[in-house]
Each structure stands twice: as structure tokens, then as C-alpha cells.
Write a protein that holds these residues in place. Structure first.
Motif, PDB file in Angstrom:
ATOM      1  N   CYS A 163      -4.124  -2.837  10.940  1.00  0.00           N
ATOM      2  CA  CYS A 163      -4.424  -3.735  10.134  1.00  0.00           C
ATOM      3  C   CYS A 163      -4.262  -5.365  10.481  1.00  0.00           C
ATOM      4  CB  CYS A 163      -3.914  -3.512   8.920  1.00  0.00           C
ATOM      5  SG  CYS A 163      -4.576  -2.266   7.803  1.00  0.00           S
ATOM      6  N   CYS A 182      -4.205  -0.223   4.659  1.00  0.00           N
ATOM      7  CA  CYS A 182      -5.179   1.078   4.733  1.00  0.00           C
ATOM      8  C   CYS A 182      -4.262   2.281   4.496  1.00  0.00           C
ATOM      9  CB  CYS A 182      -5.444   1.050   6.522  1.00  0.00           C
ATOM     10  SG  CYS A 182      -3.817   1.491   7.428  1.00  0.00           S
ATOM     11  N   CYS A 185      -0.740   1.909   6.123  1.00  0.00           N
ATOM     12  CA  CYS A 185       0.281   0.850   5.496  1.00  0.00           C
ATOM     13  C   CYS A 185       0.406   0.502   4.091  1.00  0.00           C
ATOM     14  CB  CYS A 185       0.326  -0.307   6.613  1.00  0.00           C
ATOM     15  SG  CYS A 185      -1.100  -1.095   6.402  1.00  0.00           S
TER      16      CYS A 185
HETATM   17 ZN    ZN Z   1      -2.851  -0.439   8.105  1.00  0.00          ZN
END
Ligand code: ZN
Ligand code: ZN
Length: 675
Positions: A163, A182, A185
Motif C-alpha cells: 500500500c 488493503c 493492513c
Molecule cells: Zn495494505
């Protein structure tokens, strides 16, 4: 020389990755427009000069063909008289306008994120918090400005390397997207008080809904209570639990196709329904509609519909667990009547656990509540009924030069407030009914948050004139100079600001109740108004509103009081009341006595109560279970009558449906010879 006009166009947009000025410049070249475009921080300002037709075309180009991934949130157009002459179209370098603050409202999930979310090969497959530069939560997760992750409720979720890579690469569509996350995380969904998390939690919630249960779901601005809108038993159960027998529920449709099956939708309505803001839109039900069960909006020719705007809502409709879901869900604010919408687990457990079978929550905190916005259409143009998620706090910009910072605390029922900074007015999201002390607390808290976000310290606070309103109490405890503004004059001033009008107007404010300057209850007012004050030039004919609080729910009391007031004769009034079956003899006598002795009786010009009274006289509704019920039913009956008459004039005589009402009109007109 060509006939030319000049317009100033201010565009508020999401400031995503799409660059705005080059696109504007291209549209200008294509239409032969001269002028310039400049990035003002909170908005893009354009001066467009050219033949009227070209300028209009240019404005609609901006609206309809903005840069890729730009979400236009607001366009403000003003005519500029005696403008300087431009000889070409320029892009002016940005000048950071000091003090002009832009706080983006929350933006509905975009098409590209939607595609990724349902693409099994994508690393954000079925991720309930997917977002990008041009979509996702904003206002509801923001602590303070400038808008970066550290100052949002996403700071608790450090980005994973993948990310972070997207966030830092200008070529991706998540470059500089603060809430980016995402499945690795991001925040997580879970069921309150149960073990299921993530996938299992979503499947459990879906199974509960499909099986006729009720689920509380935490979305962007708060919790919703949700059930299958085609399941009469489920909807009735929700009504019973919420103690809400008649008031219409809003629904969320799976997609536009589903909406079209059930409702009439014009092109303009489609644009708003499926735009970046996704409000609830009141749409006409189709005659042949049959998906929604009767209890969703009983006796109502319209229904409030919205489309999913949060990823988790899309996942409730569509997931890979094989459960068949309905096309429509009831989506009503998760609160007890009058209280603000619940925004965290503690509130949900305290208020909603008794209303539902399970609660699907998540661990991204909501900083500011935002209920769904509600819009209706009149003569094919949209108008706002409740301005909240997706719209607040986009400012209204007025051209009258004014310097200063003002907090206007708003009304008592359906409260929202507004912060004025120079010539910009930032409306708050919907707060609620201040009769409930939880809402009063929410008001204090939201005022504080908005002041921090907009970096203002108001010098003055404005409030209603009512001596007993909680809103007035909140205004007075701030320790600032207080300016009290008459309720209906405030309505008219708001309308003037919304339309950037500073001239004198004939303001027509038809309303429930507001405290008048003479200490009586005002409601249906015609006020000759300008920015300095008003003259009351007309109103609904004053009548005696007998019965205190009960009379605002029980239209028959108003009806009896109106009839007594007009006949001035107890015996005659009793006869009419009896014929119209408004109440028992005894009840009528109590009303007459209270009127004679002025017990629990106030002089009122309330338009809302007048409609309630007429609704009762015509046998449409004697009582209301929610504010406006009797008046709405009267409106529907009038519309039905008009349609029947239209048909009647087309064909041969057709029996009127509502013969009872016609008979009552006869009774009334014969007995009273209309005073
Ligand atoms: Zn992520
Ligand atoms: Zn997106």
C-alpha cells in the motif's frame, strides 16, 4: 464585435489525481472561450468569456466531462458585469488563498474500486474498506487539517509495504490517498459480542438478513438498521421494535437495474442516485411494483431509495458465499427515535442491541456522524430535504462581502448548524432532534469538531428566539455575544444565502412551528425580508391551538378548535364535529372548555397544524404517528384527486375513489358556508 457574456465558475472537486486545469483549458479551446482558470485551494475558479451559447456549453462540458477520476461536488456560476476583456484562455499559477478551508465530504465508492473489489485476482478482492484518491471517507474520519493519514482515524492502521508503494507512486490511482489500505493492513469488520470476524462476519450478517433477521451495520457516517425490504414479516418486526408504526423507511437497492424495476427514474434522477454523493432520493413507485413489501412506506406513493456507497454495503448484496440476497434492503438510521445516529460499538450496544439479531461493526473510528442526505424532485429539478453525508460541509459561497466568523446553532427539531467564515457558509451534517439530551451532547461535540476542522473561532453565535429551546441553551453557554433570529426569518435568510440573493424578497415560509416576535406560535408566514430585517406582511389566519403537545400529533384537536373558532358557537360546532366523527361528544366538550378558558391553548399560525386539522376534517387522518403524517396523507389524497379529475375529463364520468372525503367537503361547506 461579438455579443459576449462573462461568467465566474467555481468548481469544488475532490482534488484527486486528475488534474483539473488542463482539462478546463482544453474545453475552453474547443468552444472558443477566453478567460482563465486558477486553483484556489478549496476550489478551482474559472472566468469564462464568450457568446452565451458557448459559455453554457463550456459549463456543461466541465460538468459532464471532467478530468478522469475527478469527482465534482459543487459548481457555482455567477454572472460578471462589466468584466475586463480577455484575449485568450490562460492557466494561472496557484495562489494559496489564506484562510479558505476545504473539508471534503465523504465520497461514494468509485467504479474502478468497485471493479477491483469484485476481481478475484486483485489483492483487494472483497476488501470492505477499498478506496482511492477519488473515493472513500473524508469528513467522517478527519481529526484536523491538513488532510493526511496522521490526522484521520486511519492513523491506527500503518500501511503495509504494498500500500505504501501505491501511496508514494504518482502513477497509481492511490497516490496520496490518505485512507488507502488493503486486506493486509486495513481495518477489519467483526460482529459485536460474537467471535466472527472478517469473511465469517460478513457471511453471518448476510445469512441473518436472508433469513428474515435484522442486522445493524456500521457504514461511513454511523450505523444503519437493515433487513430484507421484500420480507413483510421482517419489516413489520423492525417497525414494532423501533416503535415506528407508519413513518416510511428508506431502502438501499442492489443496483440501478433493481431501482428501475420498482420506481420511475428520470435521467436526472439517475445521475444523482448514482453520482459521487449517493443521497436517498424520493422516487415514485411504479404501479406494477411488487418487490418492496407494503410496510416499507405504507400508503405512500413514493419511496426513499439509495444505492450502496460504502464497500461493505456492496458486499452485503454480493459476496462469494453462495447466499442469495434480496435486491432491496431497508436501511434506516441506527438510533432510537430522536437520538443521533450511533457511531461506535458502545452506542450501538446500548441503543440497538434490542432492535437487531446481530451487529456488524468495524474498527475504523467515525469522528463525525453523517446521516444519509435526502433529496426530492420538483418540476424535474432536485431539492434538498436533509443535507448531510456527501454534501456537508461543502460551503455556500455568497457574493455579498462580509467579514467575520459566525456560528449559527440551528433549530430545535431536525437540527443542523452552520459556520460562516467571511462569505462562505459551511453547513454541518444532520444532528437530530434536540429534545433528546443525547442529541444535545452530539451538537456540542460536533460544533467543537467542525470549529477545529475549519480553524475558526466564531465571534458571534446566532440562535432561535424560543425561550425554552435546548439549542438556545447550547448557544448561550458558549459565552459569546448571542444574536437571536426569528425562526421563519432564519428560514428565508438561509434560502437567500443558498441562492446568493441579497436583495429584498417576499419570503414565504410554511412550516410547523416557530416562536414569533409577538410571543405567539408562528408557522405559515409571508415576510418581506432583506439582510437587515423583515416585516410580517401576511400569515395563515391565526387560530387557537388547543391541547398543548398532544395537538401536534392529534389533528382532530386542531380540527375541533378550527371549527369552534369559525362558528363561534358551541352547539353548532358540536353538531359539525359529530357529523364529521372527529371525536366523542365528551372530547369535544373538553376542547371547547379549554378554548373558552384558554387552558393549554396558544394562538398559532402553524401551516403544519392547519394541514393536520384539514386532514382530520376530511377523514384522511385523525392522528399522526410521526411528524407530517396527516399532512402527507392530505397531499397524497389531493394528488390522487387531481389525477382522477384529469382522467375523468379525458374519459367519461368515473366514480371518484374517495367518496367519503367528497361527502365531508359537502358537510363542511354546507354547515359553515366557508367563513
Ligand atoms: Zn495494505
Ligand atoms: Zn475509488
Amino acid at each position: 464585435m461579438r455579443e459576449e457574456i462573462t461568467r465566474q465558475i467555481r468548481v469544488v472537486w475532490n482534488r484527486g489525481r486528475g488534474r483539473f486545469r488542463p482539462t478546463v483549458s482544453r474545453h475552453a479551446a474547443a468552444r472558443g472561450i477566453h478567460g482563465n482558470v486558477c486553483n484556489k485551494g478549496p476550489y478551482v475558479e474559472i472566468y469564462a468569456q464568450g457568446p452565451e451559447e458557448a459559455v453554457s456549453g463550456f459549463i456543461s462540458d466541465i460538468e459532464n466531462r471532467p478530468p478522469k477520476r475527478a469527482a465534482i461536488l459543487k459548481i457555482n456560476v455567477e454572472n460578471i458585469e462589466n468584466s475586463e476583456r480577455y484575449t485568450q484562455f490562460d492557466i494561472i499559477e496557484s495562489e494559496k488563498t489564506k484562510g479558505e478551508i476545504f473539508v471534503s465530504p465523504d465520497i461514494a465508492i468509485c467504479e474502478e474500486c468497485k471493479e477491483e473489489m469484485f476481481d478475484p485476482k486483485n489483492r483487494r478482492y472483497l476488501h470492505p474498506f477499498i478506496n482511492c484518491t477519488c473515493c472513500g471517507p473524508r469528513l467522517t474520519i478527519l481529526d484536523s487539517l491538513p488532510y493526511d493519514r496522521e490526522r484521520t482515524s486511519m492513523k491506527e492502521f500503518p500501511m503495509c509495504p504494498d500500500c505504501a508503494k501505491e501511496y508514494n507512486a504518482p502513477a497509481t490511482r492511490r497516490y496520496d490517498a490518505q485512507p488507502v489500505c488493503c486486506n493486509e493492513c486495513g481495518p477489519e469488520v467483526y460482529l459485536i459480542g460474537r467471535e466472527e470476524r472478517g469473511r465469517e462476519a460478513i457471511t453471518y450478517a448476510r445469512k441473518t438478513i436472508a433469513g428474515g433477521g435484522i442486522v445493524a451495520i456500521k457504514g461511513i457516517g454511523g450505523f444503519h438498521l437493515c433487513c430484507d425490504a421484500s420480507n413483510e414479516t421482517a419489516v413489520r418486526k423492525l417497525r414494532q421494535l423501533k416503535r415506528r408504526p407508519m413513518k416510511p423507511f428508506a431502502v438501499m437497492a442492489k443496483n440501478l437495474e433493481a431501482v428501475r424495476k420498482e420506481c420511475e427514474v428520470s435521467a436526472e434522477q439517475t445521475r444523482i442516485l448514482d453520482g459521487h454523493q449517493k443521497p436517498i432520493l424520493l422516487l415514485d413507485k411504479k404501479k406494477e411494483a411488487k418487490i418492496l413489501c407494503p410496510s416499507v412506506a405504507p400508503g405512500n406513493p413514493k419511496v426513499g431509495v439509495m444505492l450502496p456507497y460504502a464497500p461493505v454495503q456492496l458486499l452485503i448484496f454480493r459476496y462469494d458465499d453462495g447466499i442469495k440476497m434480496p435486491e432491496f434492503l431497508v436501511m434506516t438510521s441506527g438510533n432510537t427515535s430522536g437520538a443521533p445516529i450511533c457511531r461506535d460499538d458502545r452506542e450501538a450496544e446500548a441503543e440497538l442491541s434490542g432492535f437487531c439479531d446481530c451487529m456488524l461493526s468495524h474498527d475504523r473510528k467515525i469522528r463525525i456522524r453523517a446521516d444519509d442526505s435526502v433529496m426530492d424532485f420538483y418540476e424535474n429539478k432536485p431539492y434538498m430535504i436533509r443535507r448531510s453525508r456527501g454534501y456537508a460541509p461543502l460551503p455556500f459561497m455568497v457574493s455579498t462581502p462580509y467579514r467575520g466568523q459566525v456560528l449559527a446553532i440551528g433549530g430545535e427539531l431536525k437540527n443542523s448548524f452552520c459556520i460562516g467564515v467571511d462569505n462562505r457558509f459551511y453547513p454541518s451534517p444532520y444532528v437530530g432532534d434536540l429534545e433528546d439530551l443525547r442529541t444535545v451532547k452530539a451538537l456540542r461535540e460536533t460544533v467543537g469538531r467542525m470549529e477545529t476542522l475549519l480553524e475558526v473561532e466564531p465571534e458571534i453565535v446566532c440562535c432561535d428566539m424560543h425561550p425554552k429551546y435546548n439549542s438556545v441553551m447550547v448557544a448561550e453557554e458558549l459565552g459569546l455575544p448571542v444574536v437571536k433570529v426569528q425562526h421563519h426569518y432564519a428560514h428565508i435568510l438561509s434560502c437567500m444565502a443558498e441562492n446568493d440573493c441579497a436583495e429584498q424578497v417576499i419570503g414565504v415560509s410554511f412550516d410547523g412551528t416557530g416562536y414569533g416576535t409577538d410571543g405567539t406560535i408562528w408557522g405559515g408566514e409571508i415576510l418581506l425580508s432583506d439582510l437587515d430585517g423583515f416585516t410580517r406582511v401576511g400569515s395563515v389566519m391565526p387560530f387557537l391551538q388547543v391541547g398543548g403537545d398532544a395537538s401536534s400529533k392529534e389533528g382532530w384537536r386542531i380540527a375541533v378548535s378550527l371549527i369552534y373558532g369559525m362558528t363561534g358557537d358551541r352547539k353548532k360546532a358540536a353538531e359539525i364535529t359529530e357529523k364529521l366523527e372527529l371525536c366523542t361528544k365528551q372530547e369535544a366538550n373538553v376542547q371547547f372548555t379549554m378554548a373558552d378558558r384558554k387552558i393549554n391553548a396558544v394562538i398559532s399560525t402553524s401551516a403544519g397544524r392547519l394541514f393536520d386539522g384539514v386532514s382530520a376534517m376530511l377523514g384522511i387522518r385523525r392522528k399522526s404517528t410521526f411528524e407530517g403524517e396527516a399532512s402527507m396523507a392530505l397531499e397524497f389524497a389531493a394528488e390522487e384527486y387531481r389525477e382522477t379529475m384529469l382522467e375523468k375529463s379525458k374519459h367519461k364520468f368515473r366514480k371518484l375513489k374517495n367518496m367519503v372525503t367528497i361527502k365531508r367537503i359537502q358537510i363542511l361547506s354546507i354547515e359553515m358556508k366557508i367563513c
